[in-house]
Design an enzyme around this catalytic site. Sequence first.
Site, short mmCIF file in Angstrom:
data_model
loop_
_atom_site.label_atom_id
_atom_site.label_comp_id
_atom_site.label_asym_id
_atom_site.label_seq_id
_atom_site.Cartn_x
_atom_site.Cartn_y
_atom_site.Cartn_z
N GLY A 103 -8.11 24.35 43.96
CA GLY A 103 -6.85 24.56 43.24
C GLY A 103 -7.04 24.21 41.78
N HIS A 146 -1.07 16.03 39.85
CA HIS A 146 -2.22 15.54 40.63
C HIS A 146 -3.42 15.31 39.71
CE1 HIS A 146 -4.80 15.50 44.37
NE2 HIS A 146 -5.71 15.78 43.46
N GLU A 147 -3.75 16.32 38.93
CA GLU A 147 -4.96 16.24 38.10
C GLU A 147 -4.79 15.20 36.98
OE1 GLU A 147 -7.42 17.64 39.44
OE2 GLU A 147 -6.25 18.90 40.80
N GLU A 173 -17.92 18.93 40.88
CA GLU A 173 -17.66 18.03 42.00
C GLU A 173 -17.93 18.72 43.34
OE1 GLU A 173 -13.63 16.69 42.72
OE2 GLU A 173 -14.36 14.76 43.43
N MET A 226 -9.55 21.17 39.08
CA MET A 226 -10.56 20.11 39.03
C MET A 226 -10.30 19.23 37.82
SD MET A 226 -13.21 18.61 40.18
CE MET A 226 -13.76 17.13 39.32
N GLU A 284 -8.53 10.85 45.99
CA GLU A 284 -7.71 11.98 46.41
C GLU A 284 -6.41 11.56 47.08
OE1 GLU A 284 -8.13 14.51 45.08
OE2 GLU A 284 -10.23 14.60 44.52
ZN LIG Z 1 -7.79 15.55 43.40
#
Ligand SMILES: [Zn+2]
Length: 793
Positions: A181, A217-218, A45, A183, A240
């Site tokens: 951090g 988050h991921e 990404e 992916m 995001e």
């Molecule tokens: Zn993200």
Amino acid sequence: MKPGKTYSIRLKFMYNLTEGLDGFYLSTYKDKDGQVRTLATTHFEPTSARKAFPCFDEPQLKAKFLITITHSRSLQSFSNMPKKEESDVRGKNDQVRSEFMESLEMSTYLVAFVVCDFDIIEKKTDSNVTIRVIAAHDKISQAKFALDQAVQITQNYERYFGIPFPLPKQDLIAIPDFEAGAMENWGLITYRETALLNEEGVSSSLDTQWVAVVIAHELAHQWFGNLVTMQWWNDLWLNEGFASWMEYKGVDEVEPDWKMMDQFWINEVEPALDLDSLQSSHPISVQVQEPSEISALFDYISYRKGASIIHMLEQFLGEEHLRKGLEIYLKKNKFKNTVTKDLWNACTEATNNTKDVMGMMNTWTLQMGYPLIIFSRIGNSSVWNITQSRFLLAGQLNGTNSSLPASPYNYKWNVPVSFKTNLGHSREILLGSKDNDTSKVVTLDEKIKWIKGNTDGVGFYRVNYPTQIWTMLINQLNTDLSVFSGADRAQLIDDAFSLCMAGLLPVSVPVSLSTYLVKETDLVPWKIALRHLKSWKALLSDGPGGSAVDAFISFLVENIYKKLGWFEAGTHEQRLLRTVVLSAAVDAGLKDAVDRSKQIFTDVMDNQSKISSELQGFVYCTGVREGGEEEWNWIFKKYISTNIPAEKSHFLKALACSKDIFTLQRFLDKTLDKSQIRHQDVKSVLTSTAMNPAGTLLAWRQYRKFWDRYNKMFGDGMTNMGNIGAGIISTFSSSFDLEQVEDFFEKHETGGGKRAIDQAVEKIKVNIRFVELSAESVVGEVNIIVNRRKNLA
Ligand SMILES: [Zn+2]
């Protein structure tokens, strides 16, 4: 080619593993015996899949992927899907051929594969999804926390989204060299080691919380982003912003005692408000074409402002309506691509078409910035006026307003304005819902003494009041602070300091408001107050302002410092607060704090005594700052030898604390040698050295001197160079430094990093004005408070 016909294309493609941090790249690590081991991993990404294999590398061109990897028999391979079969390679006994199951329809940037010699731990979710955490052999014992979190969060998300986890397995792998951090590659999430591994007793509460947050988050992306993907990068914020909001909800459900939603404000909303008050900010949704423009979008606006406006929308619609909207959106668009409008329409559908979500949210996504809401009273009557206008930190700085870009909404927003009063009333009105009206008149009880706008800081805006209301609010805080929530108090502090920085409030307001802190025991108000006071200190450190602010901080923290003490105890929030308060006390030079911190460091260094995980960050820093070469070398040796990533990062930051410029220079020079400091950590070394007043100019010189070499270090050099540069210069506060900055960046192209530099330059201008206009009043105002206290004593 003829339309309507299917063609199959076969391409031969050669690619050497690079040492950069994107595409298909090489990473190395040392095992327990000091042997160097290598692995090959990917990071695609936004636009690096094309580096690893030929493809139509755009998010809307989804495909099913069949991946086969031939590799050494002594290694393992991982990809998005489970392995289908492993077979021999004819004539090559030492190799195997790993074939993976065909993937679901997905975007190229989410494809991933890793070849390594790591170990695995695994567990199944209630719905039979296999979750695995993968890490180097001597680090796998630090993976258990991540595994438990990932299983619980996955199960909770299945309930929340109303959709089962889309793949048969989910791997989380810790990569020794990693740029971001983490992916969210579908089914194979890659992490920086500090974002996945956790060692009880060594990782601090904040380190541990960070692991949980990144995992949440991921995992949120596995649905929101991977199953349903933005059509084009201009809607990156959809991915995001959403995941940055969901990470708090996700952890909050598993760890309800951590008060994650309070922390949401300080970690997400406030930094976004801060950045978005610059006229060099940008709208959430912007047109982008070039890869450099795309990578520049991975910023606070996409992540933090995106998260903040979803949070505001949840409050406005109600929790269940928003959840239902998300479920409709995901179910309708699975395996497809979307634009922002699709999400708003789904939310409107969830409210049975009773709310015009798009009408409101367009004002937040299609123009930059946010409003300042002003409450004013007509005389002493019951009639109040509520108005909105754009808040700009630069305010009326010379010549800065003339070039403002036009906005389709003329910088007016549809704002849900909430407020409460001293009589206990609370209300919400929608400002600007019709014809973007800029003001509303409301009639309230005549006996009202104060109004507090933006209840719990849920809205993405700032609030100002007439002077007498500020005075009443300050009195209230001093007599009984419990009528406000912690978030309300934090937001009052933040608004007062920010309005002062913008030249809209005198210094006396934030200073006298801060005095209530002697009674404050919550984390979030403390964090924001100290953030602002430290920034004042940094800006004023050339004159008497630095030590005046130190004395003020020492006065404010004294009570809470005594109350919390130095021993590991209390709730998660109290532990986080202890670290914040003790390190502020040490930084401000509170004698008892400095002495104890030095003593603990000596005990650890001389007697190998164990250090509390919450204290290590600032104790190591104090040890280096107060010590000499011996202390610095000792920390550096520990940095090289530890195999606990959380500890490693504490050591690295401490190395930047030295007061000796030769030591600092030696540290900076190590960033040019990969065997000493990994490329992934170079940014942290440069910016943390710049944050040390003794190191600011050294870091700035280093950055310019080795521009070309640093530029080459990163896969996408320019954006990183812009971000690093911005981190180094943003506390500059003199016209001399500003001139040097402008001169340098006129001659050095920063591509996608240009916006970050523009923002830093605008900040420097605001800093210069603050120092010119307010340095004296800061010293005067804080001295009054500190002296009054001394006289009392
Ligand atoms: Zn993200």
